[in-house]
Enzyme design. Structure first.
Site, PDB file in Angstrom:
ATOM      1  N   GLN A 167      -5.009  -3.805  -2.296  1.00  0.00           N
ATOM      2  CA  GLN A 167      -4.460  -2.784  -3.194  1.00  0.00           C
ATOM      3  C   GLN A 167      -4.249  -3.313  -4.609  1.00  0.00           C
ATOM      4  O   GLN A 167      -3.768  -2.570  -5.471  1.00  0.00           O
ATOM      5  CB  GLN A 167      -3.120  -2.271  -2.642  1.00  0.00           C
ATOM      6  N   ASN A 213       0.797  -1.226   0.000  1.00  0.00           N
ATOM      7  CA  ASN A 213       0.000   0.000   0.000  1.00  0.00           C
ATOM      8  C   ASN A 213       0.830   1.277   0.000  1.00  0.00           C
ATOM      9  O   ASN A 213       0.329   2.340  -0.328  1.00  0.00           O
ATOM     10  CB  ASN A 213      -0.970   0.000   1.186  1.00  0.00           C
ATOM     11  N   SER A 232     -11.336  -5.274  -0.810  1.00  0.00           N
ATOM     12  CA  SER A 232     -12.035  -4.171  -0.164  1.00  0.00           C
ATOM     13  C   SER A 232     -12.712  -3.314  -1.227  1.00  0.00           C
ATOM     14  O   SER A 232     -12.137  -3.040  -2.279  1.00  0.00           O
ATOM     15  CB  SER A 232     -11.032  -3.346   0.633  1.00  0.00           C
ATOM     16  N   HIS A 282     -13.892  -0.057  -0.945  1.00  0.00           N
ATOM     17  CA  HIS A 282     -13.675   1.389  -1.013  1.00  0.00           C
ATOM     18  C   HIS A 282     -12.354   1.765  -1.676  1.00  0.00           C
ATOM     19  O   HIS A 282     -12.056   2.944  -1.858  1.00  0.00           O
ATOM     20  CB  HIS A 282     -13.804   2.042   0.379  1.00  0.00           C
ATOM     21  N   CYS A 323      -3.930   4.801   7.438  1.00  0.00           N
ATOM     22  CA  CYS A 323      -4.184   4.304   8.790  1.00  0.00           C
ATOM     23  C   CYS A 323      -3.052   4.646   9.732  1.00  0.00           C
ATOM     24  O   CYS A 323      -3.191   4.618  10.935  1.00  0.00           O
ATOM     25  CB  CYS A 323      -4.446   2.816   8.800  1.00  0.00           C
TER      26      CYS A 323
END
Lengths: 381, 395
Positions: free
Chosen positions: A177, A147, A197, A199, A323
């Site tokens: 990713q 990421n 994921s 989003h 994060c």
């Protein structure tokens, strides 16, 4: 210039079609998919369609897709779901915290974990992997694309080595990713588990999926009403799931064109960065790094300061992963692991692209960078 | 024979999303989509939206904002509370007390813990579904670390004496968790007054979105994480925050708790008229759950001599949406564990119907159900050999 959003690895702006689908589900398909009445059946039908679309994104069977509340839950479910007490697990030093923190916790409860190092490109050493596999190894969990620096792991070779050394080992790939950014044919890759994921591909937040190869039994992380074939309980987040389906469908269509477009953006960006002195590119334009991520160290400035300077130009970027953005120095372990000097870690900025970004946005950003840097660097001297 | 009229009476399974809630959510799908952990303005605005929602949830249950943790739903909150408290307090003891009528998110988690070496006492309930407080007190040992009792039951609507249980737990220094998924918006809740240490809730049961819930954890209570990750939710729950969902949860709980008394009075009046009508018009019918201490919208009745599944199907054709038990177990043919726990024989439990009323239900809905339901029950009974035998022999 309107907003230039170059932080697509943190999160993406949901597509208009996705938002429409989410709203439509909330208004017209609010039934509980587990309910026996027609309203429930309508919702169940929507679930099925979404599952097929997400499955198609990675070439899986619909029944191999388990919906979760996101990528982190998928990673937690995969790891905790396949291990047996005291077993050995192999991972890398540059995994996402939703993998590393689980493993650190497991280490305290008597599990053994090997953290593979990465080379200067951010890619694991296959020999080290091969030598680490033992009789009691139960799981190899490696991210497809990092990421922060966008390094692409050789998943096919990883699987090949694992299968050769120990057939009982399960391979989990965190593809949060990677999905929708590189073509994935999960059957060809032959992995056992894969996290996704929504989003990160212009879908809604709060929804993800775990691919679980047919025949693999997982210990559930969330027990209850038995939804998702008993693997993940809880009333299905139908609007989110259906929005995920739409996002998966959109990104899957003409994926190669989208990939080429994003690569073009990165190439152009790197080309134009030649106009700026004293920089280091941590994610070069090559086959080992994804087109979506460009990580650059700007000497003589702190990444966070530059980030805020760019914000004044309405350009949004990130210093590391979102994060861990708050405490860069404390948490950034990825850049040091590819051998970056501290000053280069300090001055690192991640530009992350989506296929909806344009070359014009890059040019605008370069000018903003030049202006900001000349000011900030002068200040520092 | 599809009916044009739709009467949704399955609000305990899930509710529609209020337009105001959806409206509050939409900007966070579009312009305001930033990752709440990002440090720039777009992220900071997302962050403050989340904190605002947290304050609303806290206010609704009398907690502090820093005691609220957002989750992917009620089941995750339940799993987290039970596993988290069990594993974090293992050194103190390995005994957990719960009840026989909990949601499966609690029961299955307790079974899992039994396999991990924990001991679980499943306290019985009386014929109305009320916890046996004496049994609960007597089952406490010096190894007891956790009591988990649901606030209100999802099938029969019985409301538990939560304050008393809270007092008992507090006196003995035991963590008290309550699954309040069905109770929010229907019962006044104050976690401090009621001595509740942990509480689970889910937005889609009070006109909020699916896929989002929360766990309240009183300051000072130690629990282990369930989902490890990027340090969100003050390092207690990893994963990019479900920003629109959380905003929706905040709005929904604010609306649902603004006027609980008024909402209850209206729903209860409708419910009582429907319930009394059913009991009056349909013979050999039994009300399940407590006659008074029950959720305002809940009706759970058993019709002798018929199968709930067939009943549901015919109701569906008439546009009436109800449920036989909880939605998650609708697919299974086993009779409800709740109905068995209140002492219903299998054959009676099979003929049960749950109608759960909500905001949009009207007097006309009640009239319609009272017109259709008795006919359907009669039709099914006319086909039932049990009923035939009963009529021939019984009278």
């Amino acid at each position: 210039m309107k907003l230039v959003y170059f932080d697509n690895s943190a999160t993406t702006r949901p597509h208009r079609e996705v938002v429409k689908e989410v709203s439509d589900c909330m208004e017209n398909y609010f039934g509980n998919p587990s309910s026996a009445h027609r309203l429930g059946l309508g919702a169940e039908k929507k679930m099925k369609q979404a599952r097929e679309k997400v499955a198609r994104l990675i070439g899986a069977l619909p029944q191999e897709i388990i919906f979760t509340s996101g990528g982190s839950e998928a990673n937690n479910t995969a790891i905790k779901g396949v291990i047996t007490p005291g077993c050995h697990i192999i991972t890398s030093k540059i995994e996402h915290p939703s993998v590393l923190r689980v493993l650190q916790k497991l280490e305290k409860s008597g599990y053994e974990v090997t953290y593979l190092s990465v080379d200067s490109r951010g890619i694991i050493k296959l020999e080290e992997l091969e030598n680490s596999i033992k009789d009691n190894t139960k799981l190899v969990t490696i991210m497809y694309v990092n990421n922060e620096i966008g390094s692409i792991q050789p998943v096919d070779k990883i699987v090949e080595i694992v299968r050769k050394k120990n057939k009982r080992v399960k391979v989990h790939i965190d593809a949060v990713q990677a999905a929708g950014k590189i073509p994935i044919d999960i059957k060809k890759l032959d992995v056992d588990l894969m996290s996704l994921s929504a989003h990160k591909i212009h879908g809604p937040k709060g929804v993800g999926a775990l691919y679980v190869r047919k025949g693999i039994k997982l210990e559930p992380l969330i027990l209850g009403g038995g939804q998702e074939w008993e693997v993940r309980s809880g009333t299905e987040n139908l609007p989110g799931i259906s929005g995920f389906g739409v996002a998966a469908e959109i990104i899957s269509s003409n994926l190669n064109e989208k990939i080429e477009h994003v690569k073009g953006i990165k190439k152009h960006f790197i080309e134009r960065l030649k106009e700026i002195d004293n920089i280091v590119i941590n994610s070069p334009y090559d086959d080992n790094h994804i087109g979506n991520i460009l990580n650059v160290s700007f000497e003589g400035v702190r990444g966070e300061v530059l980030l805020h300077a760019l914000e004044d130009y309405n350009i949004f970027v990130s210093t590391g992963s979102a994060c861990s953005s708050k405490k860069v120095s404390e948490k950034n372990y990825v850049l040091p692991s590819i051998g970056l000097k501290e000053c280069h870690v300090e001055g690192a900025i991640r530009f992350s692209f989506s296929y909806i970004n344009t070359v014009d946005e890059v040019d605008y950003t370069i000018e903003a960078l030049k202006k900001s840097l000349s000011f900030l660097r002068r200040l520092k001297k | 024979m599809d009916s044009k009229r739709i009467v949704y009476m399955d609000h305990a399974a899930t509710t529609y999303v209020k337009p105001e809630v959806l409206e509050a959510m939409l900007p966070y799908f579009t312009e305001q989509f930033g990752n709440p952990s990002s440090v720039y303005t777009l992220g900071r605005k997302s962050r403050s939206a989340i904190e605002e929602a947290r304050e609303k949830v806290a206010k609704a249950i009398g907690a502090l904002p820093e005691e609220i943790y957002f989750t992917g739903g009620g089941s995750e909150a339940d799993n987290w509370a039970i596993k988290g408290a069990a594993f974090a307090n293992r050194a103190k003891g390995n005994h957990i007390i719960t009840s026989k009528i909990e949601h499966h998110a609690i029961l299955n988690t307790c079974e899992f813990l039994e396999k991990q070496g924990f001991e679980v006492t499943y306290v019985s309930v009386d014929e109305n579904g009320v916890i046996d407080l004496e049994e609960l007190k007597n089952s406490i040992t010096d190894k007891t670390i956790l009591i988990s009792i649901m606030f209100a039951n999802n099938e029969i609507g019985t409301i538990q004496p939560i304050e008393e249980i809270g007092r008992i737990a507090k006196e003995r220094g035991i963590i008290f968790h309550t699954d309040a998924v069905q109770a929010i918006g229907n019962v006044e809740i104050n976690v401090k007054d009621m001595n509740i240490d942990m509480l689970s809730l889910a937005a889609h049961k009070f006109y909020g979105p699916k896929g989002v819930g929360a766990l309240y954890v009183r300051k000072g209570i130690r629990i282990e994480n369930l989902i490890h990750g990027g340090g969100q939710e003050r390092k207690r729950r990893g994963g990019t925050e479900n920003l629109p969902g959380i905003v929706g949860l905040g709005k929904a709980i604010e609306l649902a708790t603004a006027d609980i008394e008024g909402h209850n009075a209206r729903i209860r009046a409708l419910r009582d008229r429907l319930l009394n009508g059913i009991l009056e018009k349909i013979p050999y019918t039994k009300l399940n759950g407590h006659p008074e201490k029950r959720l305002p919208g809940n009706i759970n009745v058993s019709f002798k001599f018929i199968e709930g599944e067939g009943l549901l199907l015919l109701l569906d054709q008439s546009g009436i949406y109800g449920s036989t038990g909880s939605a998650c177990s609708s697919g299974s043919l086993d009779p409800s564990h709740v109905l068995l726990a209140i002492g219903l024989p299998h054959e009676i439990a099979h003929g049960s119907l749950r109608l759960s009323l909500g905001d949009k239900n009207t007097e006309e809905d009640v009239d319609y159900v009272l017109d259709v339901l008795p006919k359907i029950v009669q039709r099914l009974r006319d086909m039932s050999p049990l009923y035939e035998n009963f009529i021939k022999g019984g009278r």
